[in-house]
Structure formats: structure tokens, C-alpha cells
Design an enzyme around this catalytic site. Structure first.
Site, PDB file in Angstrom:
ATOM      1  N   ALA A 123       0.827  -1.212   0.000  1.00 44.66           N
ATOM      2  CA  ALA A 123       0.000   0.000   0.000  1.00 44.66           C
ATOM      3  C   ALA A 123       0.857   1.256   0.000  1.00 44.66           C
ATOM      4  O   ALA A 123       0.541   2.243  -0.674  1.00 44.66           O
ATOM      5  CB  ALA A 123      -0.943  -0.004   1.199  1.00 44.66           C
ATOM      6  N   ASP A 124       1.948   1.241   0.768  1.00 48.76           N
ATOM      7  CA  ASP A 124       2.840   2.397   0.816  1.00 48.76           C
ATOM      8  C   ASP A 124       3.407   2.721  -0.556  1.00 48.76           C
ATOM      9  O   ASP A 124       3.484   3.889  -0.955  1.00 48.76           O
ATOM     10  CB  ASP A 124       3.990   2.128   1.787  1.00 48.76           C
ATOM     11  CG  ASP A 124       3.553   2.133   3.231  1.00 48.76           C
ATOM     12  OD1 ASP A 124       3.137   3.195   3.722  1.00 48.76           O
ATOM     13  OD2 ASP A 124       3.619   1.076   3.872  1.00 48.76           O
ATOM     14  N   SER A 125       3.846   1.693  -1.262  1.00 54.56           N
ATOM     15  CA  SER A 125       4.438   1.914  -2.581  1.00 54.56           C
ATOM     16  C   SER A 125       3.423   2.490  -3.555  1.00 54.56           C
ATOM     17  O   SER A 125       3.717   3.443  -4.294  1.00 54.56           O
ATOM     18  CB  SER A 125       4.993   0.596  -3.130  1.00 54.56           C
ATOM     19  OG  SER A 125       6.052   0.118  -2.344  1.00 54.56           O
TER      20      SER A 125
END
Length: 410
Positions: free
Chosen positions: A179-181
Site C-alpha cells: 500500500a505504501d508503494s
């Protein structure tokens, strides 16, 4: 060879974002990913870190020879300025640095920048051309905006973990910053759009990215399907709820490969590749609707066929018939693959990691060869360079600030 210029490129030019200065008030994963995306295409990214501890990602595992792998990958090529944002004088220095910038990226919990007098309304009033990109768990608005959030929370709240895994196993989060990426790449996309519009309108924008939102967009079929039909999509393992056959299969030598017959023509080619042209006229498998209704038996046919060949042989047959398929690669496979070596992998040079490769930019532009990745900045390594040489702050003032821990002494 790693780092080779992509085929088809013409004479190199400056990066597409050359001349753009980015101040990154970001730590951990998502905001630094956005910073790296912009840096990869020519922006000068100045990363503000705590002058003592630095970005917490420096402490992540895995690490090699004391250098965190994840931090290295996301921050090579940036310049590090150590500033204690908890101190008023530190924020004044940061504000001076932002005055020299086109973009500021931040990932504090919503309200923190406002409490410091550095919110969007504060910064844009003084710098109307500024682009402020904000990454947070749940966004700057809405009932959950004040909640803290990391990628794992985004992966569960978005619905991803519920759909990931097998029907008889618990919901599963990915073992990496998924999700961060995606949020970081989305933040870079929003930043680039805001910079483009700025050139047309003369004014900047506030770009608001919630960690969960780009991932929820990817999972949008599940939401639309429920609101339209009342059906809650479930976990399917490696299969697909949309097309058959699709999955990951084990070959005779223990190697694994994927096959994606996601449209009719690919499915028909797969039948030919398996030596089963009769399946084209079998009412159980002749159409995707029929194959989905008989997915278990369809999958068993593919499982049995793949299991009869070593992986490389099965892939060669599939390639000959133009079936969409690929090996299931581990990191060793990736680094030894000639396609990835020519197009994707780049050298991360001059670090304690030794000779090391990592994926380079996420896309290619015909007249830009891409950046080099030379070293990983130490905490506050560029503080004096930026504050003295570029902002023109007097040397005695910088020395005084450093002596009191407001900025790095490096």
C-alpha cells in the site's frame, strides 16, 4: 548489463523534472517513495531528517553491514539535511528551505503541519506557486483523518487483505510495503499533474493522498460488484474470479510458473499448446463463462499438463504458442535474467552494501537515460552545503544551531 541505456533511447537530455526542487518532510515508506519517483526523473530532492535519529526507516530490517536495504533503495540520490522539527528554530530553518522549493512532500498526521504554522493555507499564502503533497493514513478530510495509519492498516481497511489468500486461510497482508508503494507512486503522479497545471495557471495545489485510497481504487470491482449485485467477493487463492484458466502451477522439476488465459484467444492458444484442441469445442470449456462454471476441472487439466514438463520446457511451449506465461521468480532469478538486466536493474554504487543491484525507474522515456544511484546519504550529510551555500545562512549561525542540536553538525 545492469544500468545499460534502454534500447531505443536517443541522445540523453536532462530529466523531465530537472530544475524542480522538492523538500521531503517524509519518513518511512510512502512519502519517500514519492520523493524517489520525482528524483528518478530529475528533481533535486532535499530530505529533512531528525539530526540525531534520522528517518526511522534507517533502522529497518533487512540490513547489510549496518545499512538498511529499504532505506537505501528509496533514498539514494537524495540530499539529507538534519533539522529538529520539534524546535521552533528548526521549523524556521525548514521554512526557509521550503521557500526555495517547488514542492514539499510531508507525511505527518493531519493537523501537525497546521499546528506548526506550516499547513497549506500558511505556505500557499506566501508561496502561491508551491505544490504541497500530503500523504497520511486516511487523508486530510473525513471522520478518520486524525487516525494514525501505516501500510498494513491501509491493506486491511481498503479490502485488500480480505481478498488476498485462499478460501480456507485467514485474510492475508503482503510481506512488503504494498500500500505504501502504491500511495507513493500515486503521490508522485499527483505532484506531476499539479506542477503541469501550475505552468498553465501560475498557482500550485494541495495534493491529498490517503494510504488506502489508491489501493481501494485497484480493488474497486469488489465494491462496485457488491453495490450492484449484493455479492461480497471472496478469496480465490491464485485463481481469478474473472477468467479461467489463470493461476500458478508447479512443473515437473519443482519450478513454478504462471499462466493467464484472461481472454478467449489466449485460452484457445493454451489448449493448442497443451495438445488439447478438443477443448475448444467442449461445451464445458468453450467459453469463459463455461470455464468459470467448471473451473475446478479446467484447472486440473492445466495442473496435470504443466506437471508433465520441466519449467523451462513448459514455458518454451507456451511461448511458442504465444500464451501469456512467466516463471515465478525469486530475487536470484530476477538478477540473472537478461531482460531485467538490460532494461530494469541498476547499480547502487559506493555504499557499504558492496556491488548491488536494484530496480531503477518505474518507466522509460525515450530521450532520458535515467539517473545514477551513487551512494546513500548519511543523516544530515548535506546540511552545511544546503544551509550555507544554497540558502546563504551565515556560518556562525549554522554553527550555533548545530551546537544546540537544532540542525546537524555535518
Amino acid at each position: 548489463m545492469a544500468g545499460q541505456t534502454p534500447q531505443g533511447s536517443t541522445q540523453a537530455t536532462a530529466g523531465l523534472l530537472a530544475g524542480v526542487r522538492v523538500v521531503e518532510l517524509g519518513s518511512m515508506y510512502a512519502a519517500p517513495t514519492a520523493g524517489r519517483m520525482l528524483r528518478d526523473f530529475g528533481a533535486d530532492v532535499v530530505k529533512i531528517e531528525d539530526p540525531t535519529a534520522g528517518d526511522f526507516a534507517r533502522q529497518w530490517q533487512p540490513a547489510h553491514n549496518g545499512l538498511a536495504i529499504g532505506f537505501s533503495r528509496l533514498n539514494s540520490g537524495k540530499r539529507s539535511v538534519g533539522i529538529d522539527m520539534r524546535q521552533t528554530e528548526g521549523r524556521e530553518v525548514a521554512r526557509e528551505l521550503i521557500r526555495s522549493a517547488d514542492v514539499v512532500i510531508e507525511n505527518f498526521r493531519p493537523g501537525r503541519m497546521e499546528a506548526w504554522g506550516m499547513g497549506w493555507s500558511d505556505l500557499s499564502a506566501e508561496q502561491p506557486r508551491l505544490v504541497m503533497t500530503r500523504v497520511s493514513g486516511f487523508g486530510q478530510t473525513g471522520p478518520y483523518s486524525a487516525r494514525p495509519g501505516f501500510g498494513t492498516v491501509a491493506e486491511t481497511a481498503s479490502g485488500y487483505a480480505f481478498l488476498n489468500g485462499w478460501p480456507d486461510t485467514p485474510p492475508t497482508a503482503p510481506p512488503f510495503g504494498f500500500a505504501d508503494s502504491i500511495a507513493g507512486i500515486s503521490a508522485a503522479f499527483g505532484t506531476a499533474m499539479a506542477l503541469f497545471r501550475r505552468e498553465l495557471s501560475g498557482h500550485g495545489s494541495e495534493v491529498d493522498v490517503a494510504l488506502y485510497e489508491p489501493l481501494m481504487f485497484i480493488l474497486g470491482d469488489a465494491v462496485l460488484n457488491y453495490t450492484a449485485s449484493g455479492e461480497i467477493m471472496q478469496r480465490h487463492g491464485n485463481a481469478s474470479g474473472a477468467a479461467s484458466p489463470r493461476g500458478i502451477y508447479e512443473a515437473a522439476d519443482g519450478g513454478w510458473l504462471s499462466i493467464a488465459a484472461s481472454n478467449q484467444s489466449i485460452a484457445l492458444r493454451l489448449f493448442d499448446a497443451m495438445g488439447r484442441p478438443d477443448l475448444k469445442d467442449d461445451e464445458r470449456y468453450a467459453t469463459n463463462t463455461a470455464r468459470m462454471a467448471n473451473n475446478e476441472s479446467m484447472q486440473q487439466i492445466v495442473i496435470d499438463w504443466v506437471k508433465s514438463y520441466p519449467r523451462d520446457k513448459a514455458l518454451a511451449i507456451l511461448d511458442e504458442h504465444e500464451v501469456v506465461a512467466a516463471a515465478v521468480n525469486d530475487a536470484k532469478d530476477v538478477t540473472e535474467d537478461p531482460h531485467f538486466s538490460e532494461r530494469t536493474l541498476v547499480d547502487l554504487a559506493h555504499t557499504v552494501l558492496g556491488p548491488a543491484l536494484m530496480p531503477g525507474p518505474i518507466l522509460h522515456v525515450n530521450d532520458y537515460d535515467g539517473p545514477t544511484y551513487d551512494g546513500v546519504p548519511a543523516i544530515g550529510e548535506h546540511t552545511r552545503q544546503v544551509l550555507l551555500d544554497e540558502l546563504g545562512i551565515a556560518a556562525d549561525k549554522v554553527a550555533d544551531l548545530a551546537a544546540r542540536g537544532v540542525v546537524s553538525g555535518g
